[in-house]
Design a protein around this motif. Sequence first.
Motif, PDB file in Angstrom:
ATOM      1  N   GLN A   1     -49.772 -46.378 -63.594  1.00  0.00           N
ATOM      2  CA  GLN A   1     -50.724 -47.204 -62.855  1.00  0.00           C
ATOM      3  C   GLN A   1     -50.744 -46.831 -61.373  1.00  0.00           C
ATOM      4  OE1 GLN A   1     -49.991 -51.335 -63.832  1.00  0.00           O
ATOM      5  NE2 GLN A   1     -50.583 -51.011 -65.971  1.00  0.00           N
ATOM      6  N   GLN A   2     -49.598 -46.437 -60.828  1.00  0.00           N
ATOM      7  CA  GLN A   2     -49.553 -45.965 -59.445  1.00  0.00           C
ATOM      8  C   GLN A   2     -50.401 -44.696 -59.291  1.00  0.00           C
ATOM      9  OE1 GLN A   2     -45.445 -45.592 -58.057  1.00  0.00           O
ATOM     10  NE2 GLN A   2     -44.903 -47.407 -59.225  1.00  0.00           N
ATOM     11  N   GLU A   3     -50.339 -43.815 -60.286  1.00  0.00           N
ATOM     12  CA  GLU A   3     -51.133 -42.590 -60.246  1.00  0.00           C
ATOM     13  C   GLU A   3     -52.625 -42.887 -60.264  1.00  0.00           C
ATOM     14  OE1 GLU A   3     -47.807 -39.875 -62.606  1.00  0.00           O
ATOM     15  OE2 GLU A   3     -49.742 -40.275 -63.558  1.00  0.00           O
ATOM     16  N   VAL A   4     -53.037 -43.798 -61.135  1.00  0.00           N
ATOM     17  CA  VAL A   4     -54.459 -44.159 -61.200  1.00  0.00           C
ATOM     18  C   VAL A   4     -54.876 -44.872 -59.920  1.00  0.00           C
ATOM     19  CG1 VAL A   4     -56.184 -45.554 -62.423  1.00  0.00           C
ATOM     20  CG2 VAL A   4     -54.579 -44.118 -63.709  1.00  0.00           C
ATOM     21  N   GLN A   5     -54.001 -45.688 -59.358  1.00  0.00           N
ATOM     22  CA  GLN A   5     -54.301 -46.333 -58.076  1.00  0.00           C
ATOM     23  C   GLN A   5     -54.600 -45.286 -57.005  1.00  0.00           C
ATOM     24  OE1 GLN A   5     -54.178 -50.028 -56.934  1.00  0.00           O
ATOM     25  NE2 GLN A   5     -55.553 -48.739 -55.737  1.00  0.00           N
ATOM     26  N   SER A   6     -53.801 -44.240 -56.957  1.00  0.00           N
ATOM     27  CA  SER A   6     -54.019 -43.163 -55.981  1.00  0.00           C
ATOM     28  C   SER A   6     -55.355 -42.467 -56.196  1.00  0.00           C
ATOM     29  CB  SER A   6     -52.889 -42.134 -56.050  1.00  0.00           C
ATOM     30  OG  SER A   6     -51.687 -42.699 -55.618  1.00  0.00           O
ATOM     31  N   VAL A   7     -55.713 -42.230 -57.449  1.00  0.00           N
ATOM     32  CA  VAL A   7     -56.993 -41.594 -57.780  1.00  0.00           C
ATOM     33  C   VAL A   7     -58.156 -42.472 -57.319  1.00  0.00           C
ATOM     34  CG1 VAL A   7     -58.504 -40.979 -59.711  1.00  0.00           C
ATOM     35  CG2 VAL A   7     -56.131 -40.196 -59.692  1.00  0.00           C
ATOM     36  N   ILE A   8     -58.059 -43.759 -57.578  1.00  0.00           N
ATOM     37  CA  ILE A   8     -59.122 -44.693 -57.179  1.00  0.00           C
ATOM     38  C   ILE A   8     -59.261 -44.716 -55.666  1.00  0.00           C
ATOM     39  CG2 ILE A   8     -59.755 -47.143 -57.081  1.00  0.00           C
ATOM     40  CD1 ILE A   8     -58.498 -47.357 -59.941  1.00  0.00           C
ATOM     41  N   ASP A   9     -58.136 -44.820 -54.966  1.00  0.00           N
ATOM     42  CA  ASP A   9     -58.179 -44.862 -53.501  1.00  0.00           C
ATOM     43  C   ASP A   9     -58.822 -43.597 -52.933  1.00  0.00           C
ATOM     44  OD1 ASP A   9     -56.910 -47.301 -53.723  1.00  0.00           O
ATOM     45  OD2 ASP A   9     -54.969 -46.588 -52.986  1.00  0.00           O
ATOM     46  N   LYS A  10     -58.488 -42.452 -53.509  1.00  0.00           N
ATOM     47  CA  LYS A  10     -59.061 -41.182 -53.047  1.00  0.00           C
ATOM     48  C   LYS A  10     -60.566 -41.124 -53.327  1.00  0.00           C
ATOM     49  CE  LYS A  10     -58.688 -36.203 -53.542  1.00  0.00           C
ATOM     50  NZ  LYS A  10     -58.144 -35.099 -54.330  1.00  0.00           N
ATOM     51  N   ALA A  11     -60.948 -41.532 -54.526  1.00  0.00           N
ATOM     52  CA  ALA A  11     -62.363 -41.487 -54.907  1.00  0.00           C
ATOM     53  C   ALA A  11     -63.208 -42.428 -54.061  1.00  0.00           C
ATOM     54  CB  ALA A  11     -62.527 -41.823 -56.391  1.00  0.00           C
ATOM     55  N   GLU A  12     -62.672 -43.576 -53.732  1.00  0.00           N
ATOM     56  CA  GLU A  12     -63.428 -44.584 -52.989  1.00  0.00           C
ATOM     57  C   GLU A  12     -63.256 -44.463 -51.476  1.00  0.00           C
ATOM     58  OE1 GLU A  12     -65.734 -46.594 -54.405  1.00  0.00           O
ATOM     59  OE2 GLU A  12     -65.244 -45.480 -56.223  1.00  0.00           O
ATOM     60  N   GLY A  13     -62.295 -43.644 -51.038  1.00  0.00           N
ATOM     61  CA  GLY A  13     -62.087 -43.444 -49.609  1.00  0.00           C
ATOM     62  C   GLY A  13     -61.414 -44.599 -48.898  1.00  0.00           C
ATOM     63  N   LYS A  14     -60.790 -45.485 -49.666  1.00  0.00           N
ATOM     64  CA  LYS A  14     -60.068 -46.632 -49.101  1.00  0.00           C
ATOM     65  C   LYS A  14     -59.185 -47.210 -50.195  1.00  0.00           C
ATOM     66  CE  LYS A  14     -63.542 -50.071 -50.303  1.00  0.00           C
ATOM     67  NZ  LYS A  14     -64.345 -51.183 -49.879  1.00  0.00           N
ATOM     68  N   HIS A  15     -58.246 -48.075 -49.799  1.00  0.00           N
ATOM     69  CA  HIS A  15     -57.412 -48.725 -50.811  1.00  0.00           C
ATOM     70  C   HIS A  15     -58.262 -49.716 -51.592  1.00  0.00           C
ATOM     71  CE1 HIS A  15     -54.014 -50.327 -52.910  1.00  0.00           C
ATOM     72  NE2 HIS A  15     -54.299 -51.539 -52.480  1.00  0.00           N
ATOM     73  N   TRP A  16     -58.247 -49.570 -52.897  1.00  0.00           N
ATOM     74  CA  TRP A  16     -59.016 -50.421 -53.799  1.00  0.00           C
ATOM     75  C   TRP A  16     -58.041 -50.950 -54.844  1.00  0.00           C
ATOM     76  CZ3 TRP A  16     -64.692 -49.988 -54.153  1.00  0.00           C
ATOM     77  CH2 TRP A  16     -65.233 -50.876 -55.079  1.00  0.00           C
ATOM     78  N   PRO A  17     -57.545 -52.171 -54.672  1.00  0.00           N
ATOM     79  CA  PRO A  17     -56.468 -52.638 -55.553  1.00  0.00           C
ATOM     80  C   PRO A  17     -56.879 -52.789 -57.015  1.00  0.00           C
ATOM     81  CG  PRO A  17     -57.232 -54.409 -54.120  1.00  0.00           C
ATOM     82  CD  PRO A  17     -57.948 -53.159 -53.697  1.00  0.00           C
TER      83      PRO A  17
ATOM     84  N   ARG B   1     -56.177 -53.200 -64.461  1.00  0.00           N
ATOM     85  CA  ARG B   1     -55.091 -52.589 -65.214  1.00  0.00           C
ATOM     86  C   ARG B   1     -54.494 -53.613 -66.164  1.00  0.00           C
ATOM     87  NH1 ARG B   1     -50.260 -54.554 -63.630  1.00  0.00           N
ATOM     88  NH2 ARG B   1     -50.307 -55.787 -61.717  1.00  0.00           N
ATOM     89  N   MET B   2     -53.934 -53.131 -67.262  1.00  0.00           N
ATOM     90  CA  MET B   2     -53.224 -54.031 -68.167  1.00  0.00           C
ATOM     91  C   MET B   2     -51.858 -54.353 -67.551  1.00  0.00           C
ATOM     92  SD  MET B   2     -51.950 -53.593 -72.115  1.00  0.00           S
ATOM     93  CE  MET B   2     -53.572 -53.419 -72.824  1.00  0.00           C
ATOM     94  N   GLU B   3     -51.554 -55.649 -67.448  1.00  0.00           N
ATOM     95  CA  GLU B   3     -50.264 -56.072 -66.910  1.00  0.00           C
ATOM     96  C   GLU B   3     -49.128 -55.752 -67.880  1.00  0.00           C
ATOM     97  OE1 GLU B   3     -51.707 -59.938 -64.297  1.00  0.00           O
ATOM     98  OE2 GLU B   3     -50.665 -60.264 -66.191  1.00  0.00           O
ATOM     99  N   VAL B   4     -47.963 -55.509 -67.320  1.00  0.00           N
ATOM    100  CA  VAL B   4     -46.762 -55.299 -68.114  1.00  0.00           C
ATOM    101  C   VAL B   4     -46.345 -56.641 -68.701  1.00  0.00           C
ATOM    102  CG1 VAL B   4     -44.324 -54.630 -68.026  1.00  0.00           C
ATOM    103  CG2 VAL B   4     -46.028 -53.346 -66.711  1.00  0.00           C
ATOM    104  N   VAL B   5     -46.142 -56.678 -70.005  1.00  0.00           N
ATOM    105  CA  VAL B   5     -45.736 -57.915 -70.674  1.00  0.00           C
ATOM    106  C   VAL B   5     -44.369 -58.333 -70.142  1.00  0.00           C
ATOM    107  CG1 VAL B   5     -45.132 -58.974 -72.887  1.00  0.00           C
ATOM    108  CG2 VAL B   5     -47.087 -57.412 -72.742  1.00  0.00           C
ATOM    109  N   GLY B   6     -44.275 -59.574 -69.697  1.00  0.00           N
ATOM    110  CA  GLY B   6     -43.021 -60.115 -69.192  1.00  0.00           C
ATOM    111  C   GLY B   6     -42.771 -59.849 -67.719  1.00  0.00           C
ATOM    112  N   ASP B   7     -43.540 -58.960 -67.102  1.00  0.00           N
ATOM    113  CA  ASP B   7     -43.389 -58.660 -65.686  1.00  0.00           C
ATOM    114  C   ASP B   7     -44.741 -58.229 -65.110  1.00  0.00           C
ATOM    115  OD1 ASP B   7     -42.512 -58.118 -63.136  1.00  0.00           O
ATOM    116  OD2 ASP B   7     -41.090 -56.544 -63.725  1.00  0.00           O
ATOM    117  N   PRO B   8     -45.663 -59.177 -64.952  1.00  0.00           N
ATOM    118  CA  PRO B   8     -47.033 -58.839 -64.550  1.00  0.00           C
ATOM    119  C   PRO B   8     -47.155 -58.180 -63.181  1.00  0.00           C
ATOM    120  CG  PRO B   8     -46.709 -61.212 -64.484  1.00  0.00           C
ATOM    121  CD  PRO B   8     -45.480 -60.623 -65.113  1.00  0.00           C
ATOM    122  N   ASN B   9     -46.134 -58.294 -62.343  1.00  0.00           N
ATOM    123  CA  ASN B   9     -46.191 -57.688 -61.012  1.00  0.00           C
ATOM    124  C   ASN B   9     -45.651 -56.264 -60.979  1.00  0.00           C
ATOM    125  OD1 ASN B   9     -47.365 -59.972 -59.737  1.00  0.00           O
ATOM    126  ND2 ASN B   9     -45.366 -60.964 -59.774  1.00  0.00           N
ATOM    127  N   GLU B  10     -45.039 -55.819 -62.068  1.00  0.00           N
ATOM    128  CA  GLU B  10     -44.542 -54.449 -62.127  1.00  0.00           C
ATOM    129  C   GLU B  10     -45.722 -53.481 -62.176  1.00  0.00           C
ATOM    130  OE1 GLU B  10     -42.096 -51.389 -65.035  1.00  0.00           O
ATOM    131  OE2 GLU B  10     -42.008 -53.524 -65.460  1.00  0.00           O
TER     132      GLU B  10
END
Length: 151
Positions: free
Chosen positions: A92-108, A78-87
């Motif tokens: 991005q949370q939505e895409v994270q959920s899609v990836i986890d569902k597609a892969e059947g596990k948490h995939w950071p 994912r592209m990091e947020v400028v000035g706050d890379p940990n945000e």
Amino acid sequence: MLKGLSPLLNADVLYVLKSMGHGDYIVLSDLNFPSESVAQQTVYGSLLRMENTTSAQAAEAILSLMPLDTFIDNAAQRMEVVGDPNEIPVVQQEVQSVIDKAEGKHWPLVGVERYAFYDLAKKAYAVIQTGERRFYGCFILTKGVIPPDAA
């Protein structure tokens, strides 16, 4: 329309997904990303579009056909947020959920600094611009392999 395929996947996107090999990667971009100019520098050389979709909808359609690369730690970036890379913005949370569902596990999703993301994007197989209007709706997905059927 085809049975079993997301109607969001147009012929050009299907062609690119089929043409890619293991280790090739695509960029899913939002509407603010310099998609046209970056796409011209990719292997495919032309911009693909999945209009009227969010980043999560596009990722879900793509990952319904394309496995992520299990041999590397950064197959989803994912592209990091400028000035706050940990945000982690909602998009991005939505895409994270899609990836986890597609892969059947948490995939950071691995964060990539904005300009480093641009540099990686230029080396991609292709860029697919979504209809995503929210900031930081840009992702890189690396294609994995589908094993042969058991004999």
